[in-house]
Design a protein around this motif. Structure first.
Motif, PDB file in Angstrom:
ATOM      1  N   MET A   1       1.007  -1.327  -0.097  1.00 50.90           N
ATOM      2  CA  MET A   1       0.053   0.162  -0.164  1.00 50.90           C
ATOM      3  C   MET A   1       0.732   1.654   0.013  1.00 50.90           C
ATOM      4  O   MET A   1       0.240   2.652  -0.844  1.00 50.90           O
ATOM      5  CB  MET A   1      -0.938   0.231   1.267  1.00 50.90           C
ATOM      6  CG  MET A   1      -1.343   1.384   0.823  1.00 50.90           C
ATOM      7  SD  MET A   1      -3.389   0.799   2.026  1.00 50.90           S
ATOM      8  CE  MET A   1      -3.965   2.270   2.733  1.00 50.90           C
ATOM      9  N   ALA A   2       2.052   1.539   0.731  1.00 51.97           N
ATOM     10  CA  ALA A   2       2.769   2.131   0.954  1.00 51.97           C
ATOM     11  C   ALA A   2       3.527   2.948  -0.693  1.00 51.97           C
ATOM     12  O   ALA A   2       3.635   3.693  -0.982  1.00 51.97           O
ATOM     13  CB  ALA A   2       4.050   2.077   1.854  1.00 51.97           C
ATOM     14  N   ALA A   3       4.046   1.781  -1.185  1.00 48.34           N
ATOM     15  CA  ALA A   3       4.316   2.076  -2.172  1.00 48.34           C
ATOM     16  C   ALA A   3       3.257   2.941  -3.490  1.00 48.34           C
ATOM     17  O   ALA A   3       3.571   3.573  -4.189  1.00 48.34           O
ATOM     18  CB  ALA A   3       4.844   0.717  -3.086  1.00 48.34           C
TER      19      ALA A   3
ATOM     20  N   GLU B   1       3.577   6.569  -5.192  1.00 45.34           N
ATOM     21  CA  GLU B   1       3.060   6.859  -6.809  1.00 45.34           C
ATOM     22  C   GLU B   1       1.583   7.630  -7.077  1.00 45.34           C
ATOM     23  O   GLU B   1       1.780   8.119  -8.305  1.00 45.34           O
ATOM     24  CB  GLU B   1       2.416   5.543  -7.426  1.00 45.34           C
ATOM     25  CG  GLU B   1       4.704   3.915  -7.690  1.00 45.34           C
ATOM     26  CD  GLU B   1       3.596   2.548  -7.455  1.00 45.34           C
ATOM     27  OE1 GLU B   1       3.127   2.458  -8.281  1.00 45.34           O
ATOM     28  OE2 GLU B   1       4.703   1.779  -7.659  1.00 45.34           O
ATOM     29  N   ALA B   2       1.396   7.493  -6.155  1.00 41.68           N
ATOM     30  CA  ALA B   2      -0.394   8.371  -5.969  1.00 41.68           C
ATOM     31  C   ALA B   2      -0.238   9.936  -5.919  1.00 41.68           C
ATOM     32  O   ALA B   2      -1.261  10.635  -5.841  1.00 41.68           O
ATOM     33  CB  ALA B   2      -1.511   7.657  -5.313  1.00 41.68           C
ATOM     34  N   THR B   3       1.409  10.177  -5.075  1.00 40.44           N
ATOM     35  CA  THR B   3       1.546  11.001  -4.937  1.00 40.44           C
ATOM     36  C   THR B   3       1.768  12.675  -6.266  1.00 40.44           C
ATOM     37  O   THR B   3       2.534  12.240  -6.496  1.00 40.44           O
ATOM     38  CB  THR B   3       2.346  11.733  -4.031  1.00 40.44           C
ATOM     39  OG1 THR B   3       2.568  10.776  -2.901  1.00 40.44           O
ATOM     40  CG2 THR B   3       3.432  13.108  -3.607  1.00 40.44           C
ATOM     41  N   LEU B   4       1.129  13.561  -5.911  1.00 40.93           N
ATOM     42  CA  LEU B   4       1.245  14.812  -6.877  1.00 40.93           C
ATOM     43  C   LEU B   4       1.541  15.661  -6.140  1.00 40.93           C
ATOM     44  O   LEU B   4       0.911  16.913  -5.295  1.00 40.93           O
ATOM     45  CB  LEU B   4       0.004  14.488  -7.835  1.00 40.93           C
ATOM     46  CG  LEU B   4      -0.111  15.726  -8.830  1.00 40.93           C
ATOM     47  CD1 LEU B   4       1.171  15.526 -10.072  1.00 40.93           C
ATOM     48  CD2 LEU B   4      -1.475  15.916  -9.401  1.00 40.93           C
ATOM     49  N   LEU B   5       2.844  16.429  -6.277  1.00 41.01           N
ATOM     50  CA  LEU B   5       3.140  17.461  -5.977  1.00 41.01           C
ATOM     51  C   LEU B   5       2.219  18.807  -6.831  1.00 41.01           C
ATOM     52  O   LEU B   5       2.686  19.072  -7.718  1.00 41.01           O
ATOM     53  CB  LEU B   5       4.456  18.090  -5.930  1.00 41.01           C
ATOM     54  CG  LEU B   5       5.163  16.925  -5.011  1.00 41.01           C
ATOM     55  CD1 LEU B   5       6.726  17.016  -4.188  1.00 41.01           C
ATOM     56  CD2 LEU B   5       4.483  17.368  -3.397  1.00 41.01           C
ATOM     57  N   VAL B   6       1.936  19.480  -6.133  1.00 35.24           N
ATOM     58  CA  VAL B   6       1.199  20.829  -7.379  1.00 35.24           C
ATOM     59  C   VAL B   6       1.595  22.154  -6.797  1.00 35.24           C
ATOM     60  O   VAL B   6       1.347  22.659  -4.802  1.00 35.24           O
ATOM     61  CB  VAL B   6      -0.753  20.535  -6.884  1.00 35.24           C
ATOM     62  CG1 VAL B   6      -0.631  21.615  -7.726  1.00 35.24           C
ATOM     63  CG2 VAL B   6      -0.879  19.361  -6.978  1.00 35.24           C
ATOM     64  N   GLY B   7       1.796  22.660  -7.657  1.00 32.26           N
ATOM     65  CA  GLY B   7       2.262  24.399  -7.157  1.00 32.26           C
ATOM     66  C   GLY B   7       1.570  25.340  -6.960  1.00 32.26           C
ATOM     67  O   GLY B   7       0.673  24.781  -6.663  1.00 32.26           O
ATOM     68  N   PRO B   8       1.747  26.585  -6.344  1.00 31.84           N
ATOM     69  CA  PRO B   8       0.880  27.809  -5.855  1.00 31.84           C
ATOM     70  C   PRO B   8      -0.541  27.967  -7.541  1.00 31.84           C
ATOM     71  O   PRO B   8       0.559  27.502  -8.850  1.00 31.84           O
ATOM     72  CB  PRO B   8       1.329  28.518  -5.957  1.00 31.84           C
ATOM     73  CG  PRO B   8       2.825  28.555  -6.468  1.00 31.84           C
ATOM     74  CD  PRO B   8       2.438  27.156  -6.467  1.00 31.84           C
ATOM     75  N   MET B   9      -1.400  28.689  -7.112  1.00 29.66           N
ATOM     76  CA  MET B   9      -2.324  28.304  -8.139  1.00 29.66           C
ATOM     77  C   MET B   9      -1.211  29.791  -9.038  1.00 29.66           C
ATOM     78  O   MET B   9      -0.834  30.689  -8.989  1.00 29.66           O
ATOM     79  CB  MET B   9      -3.361  28.824  -8.452  1.00 29.66           C
ATOM     80  CG  MET B   9      -4.250  27.901  -7.116  1.00 29.66           C
ATOM     81  SD  MET B   9      -5.315  28.120  -7.631  1.00 29.66           S
ATOM     82  CE  MET B   9      -6.811  26.905  -7.447  1.00 29.66           C
ATOM     83  N   THR B  10      -1.953  29.730 -10.952  1.00 32.15           N
ATOM     84  CA  THR B  10      -1.280  31.405 -11.058  1.00 32.15           C
ATOM     85  C   THR B  10      -2.571  31.662 -10.705  1.00 32.15           C
ATOM     86  O   THR B  10      -3.087  32.070 -10.103  1.00 32.15           O
ATOM     87  CB  THR B  10      -1.914  31.378 -12.792  1.00 32.15           C
ATOM     88  OG1 THR B  10      -2.934  30.577 -13.019  1.00 32.15           O
ATOM     89  CG2 THR B  10      -0.823  30.244 -13.566  1.00 32.15           C
TER      90      THR B  10
END
Length: 124
Positions: free
Chosen positions: A1-3, A7-16
């Protein structure tokens, strides 16, 4: 499950600069609703440069939609919902009152809220 979670982690930057306005107006437009210009400006003032405001804004807009007048989301409905800072508290109080009125009624289901935070440091 940890793997799978890694893999599902998505880093999202600040909004424009345009994305917060779209986040306010587009969901309403898709449903054939309108958002008052005063409401849009008010929310933009509240969320600009405010880390973690997106989930609060989302909930406040949902509660505003529930209090809308016809097909228009108004500043008056937004304020009645509690605004950015008060909508979640008001919803929690309403749920608490419901449970206290009739313990036989199960509490409403809670939705998972994703917390958006500003990064404090960058890891190599």
């Amino acid at each position: 499950m940890a793997a799978a979670l890694n893999e599902a982690t998505l880093l999202v930057g600040p909004m424009t600069s345009e994305e917060p306005r779209a986040a306010i107006v587009r969901p309403a437009e898709v449903r054939g609703e309108n958002v008052e210009c005063d409401l849009t400006a008010h929310i933009l003032d509240e969320v600009t440069d405010e880390p973690g405001a997106l989930p609060l804004m989302s909930h406040a807009l949902l509660e505003t939609w529930r209090r809308r007048r016809g097909h228009i989301l108004t500043l008056q409905a937004y304020e009645a919902a509690g605004g950015l800072r008060g909508a979640i508290a008001r919803t929690a109080e309403d749920a608490k009152v419901l449970v206290n009125i009739s313990p036989a009624i199960p509490p409403p289901p809670f939705r998972v809220v994703i917390t958006v935070e500003a990064p404090t440091e960058v890891s190599p």
